[in-house]
Scaffold this motif. Sequence first.
Motif, short mmCIF file in Angstrom:
data_model
loop_
_atom_site.label_atom_id
_atom_site.label_comp_id
_atom_site.label_asym_id
_atom_site.label_seq_id
_atom_site.Cartn_x
_atom_site.Cartn_y
_atom_site.Cartn_z
N GLN A 1 0.82 -1.21 0.00
CA GLN A 1 0.00 0.00 0.00
C GLN A 1 0.85 1.26 0.00
O GLN A 1 0.57 2.22 -0.72
CB GLN A 1 -0.94 -0.01 1.20
N VAL B 1 0.80 4.17 -3.04
CA VAL B 1 0.47 5.58 -2.83
C VAL B 1 1.68 6.47 -3.13
O VAL B 1 1.53 7.57 -3.69
CB VAL B 1 -0.04 5.80 -1.39
N TYR C 1 1.79 6.98 -6.80
CA TYR C 1 0.75 7.93 -7.23
C TYR C 1 1.15 9.36 -6.86
O TYR C 1 0.93 10.30 -7.64
CB TYR C 1 -0.59 7.57 -6.59
N GLN C 2 1.73 9.56 -5.69
CA GLN C 2 2.11 10.92 -5.29
C GLN C 2 3.19 11.47 -6.21
O GLN C 2 3.17 12.65 -6.59
CB GLN C 2 2.58 10.94 -3.85
N GLN D 1 -4.72 9.38 0.73
CA GLN D 1 -5.09 7.96 0.80
C GLN D 1 -6.34 7.78 1.66
O GLN D 1 -6.43 8.32 2.76
CB GLN D 1 -3.95 7.15 1.40
N LEU E 1 -8.62 4.52 2.93
CA LEU E 1 -8.81 3.08 3.00
C LEU E 1 -10.16 2.78 3.62
O LEU E 1 -10.48 3.30 4.70
CB LEU E 1 -7.69 2.42 3.81
N ILE F 1 -7.18 8.80 -3.30
CA ILE F 1 -6.84 7.47 -3.80
C ILE F 1 -7.50 6.47 -2.85
O ILE F 1 -7.06 6.32 -1.71
CB ILE F 1 -5.32 7.22 -3.86
N ASN G 1 -8.91 2.72 -1.68
CA ASN G 1 -8.69 1.28 -1.82
C ASN G 1 -9.40 0.59 -0.68
O ASN G 1 -9.68 1.19 0.36
CB ASN G 1 -7.20 0.94 -1.79
N ASN H 1 -9.43 -1.61 2.51
CA ASN H 1 -8.42 -1.77 3.55
C ASN H 1 -8.08 -3.25 3.70
O ASN H 1 -8.46 -3.90 4.66
CB ASN H 1 -8.91 -1.19 4.87
#
Length: 374
Positions: A90, A94, A97-98, A110, A112, A142, A144, A146
């Motif tokens: 995870q 992230v 993506y950042q 993020q 979750l 973003i 997702n 968990n």
Amino acid sequence: MSAADRRRDVARARRLVVKVGSSSLTAPGGGSLDEHRLVELVDALAARRLAGQQVVLVSSGAIAAGLGPLGLVRRPGDLATQQAAASVGQGALVAAYQRAFGAHGLTVGQVLLTADDVTRRTHYTNAKRTLDRLLELGIVPIVNENDTVATQEIRFGDNDRLAALVAHLVHANGLLLLTDVDALYDGPPSRAGSARVPSVVGGQGLDQLDIGGTGSSVGSGGMLTKVEAATIANAAGITTVLTSADRIGQALAGEDVGTVFVPAGGRRTSRKLWLAHATTPRGRLLLDPGAVRAVTERRTSLLPAGITAVEGTFADGDPVDLCGPEGHVIARGLVNYTSAELPGMLGRSTRDLARELGPGYEREVVHRDDLVML
């Protein structure tokens, strides 16, 4: 409104939810993130965000990103190892993506979620407040599941369903599902003669299609989960486009790619949508034919007189499935009694129960406001 108009609506949506699967973010052999593919995705979304659209990205890939560091070559089958892979992956996901959004001057946040976060009212309100505020601040959420703490009982099972529920949660104007197949086909895409289905209106014709697929070696979903997600979004009045990740630019331009799923009829209330799509039944109530007709045709509350059997263990307020005499599920609702209380009430009128046990037993087993047809 035509399918072409609906595609343009999704492309121009003020608030758009985009879901991308693990297979669209990993290297061909799986086990590691393909940052080139991730950057291509982000470039397209960043352009939309900078043009004034609000974008929520629901991204799989945490488990896939954790496989390499754990020395695994494919998605593990046991939940504990999936959770360990998600824990490792995870952060890497992230961070990637950042870096990609940061190149455009954008910041990610993020989020979750577990199933409780969209089914329990207090959690739902908190999740919505967080996402709304992130969007107001110009952040790209973003989202997702968990996976690190989720258990079999509360898992969404796949981020497709999560994306549809998030689209409903944030009142999105459109949902874009990105996968490794360019559209829904009327048969297996690899089979000669299979044709693309350009549009589906109100779910019509889906029962005549051969929809298969169980997902890739790094993902958990298949085409069936995408279609189910589109159906959930449509029930909330949200138009959905399904296509491959490499066609995101065309999809965001409103071009005729993939399959567009168009809502038909009214939008379900939040409560009804949660009951139908975001809850896991804790038990089953078998009804006699009269009770089936009362619930399905007259849309009345369920009373103990019409129940013939109780299955499962559940508490007051839990979701349960209502089934006909042959066991076929007809509805789901929130029950007002525990599984321990109900057996002694079956076949009896609420008036008799109230007279014998007290006024608290005059209430319905499932109130019609807490019941949804399936």
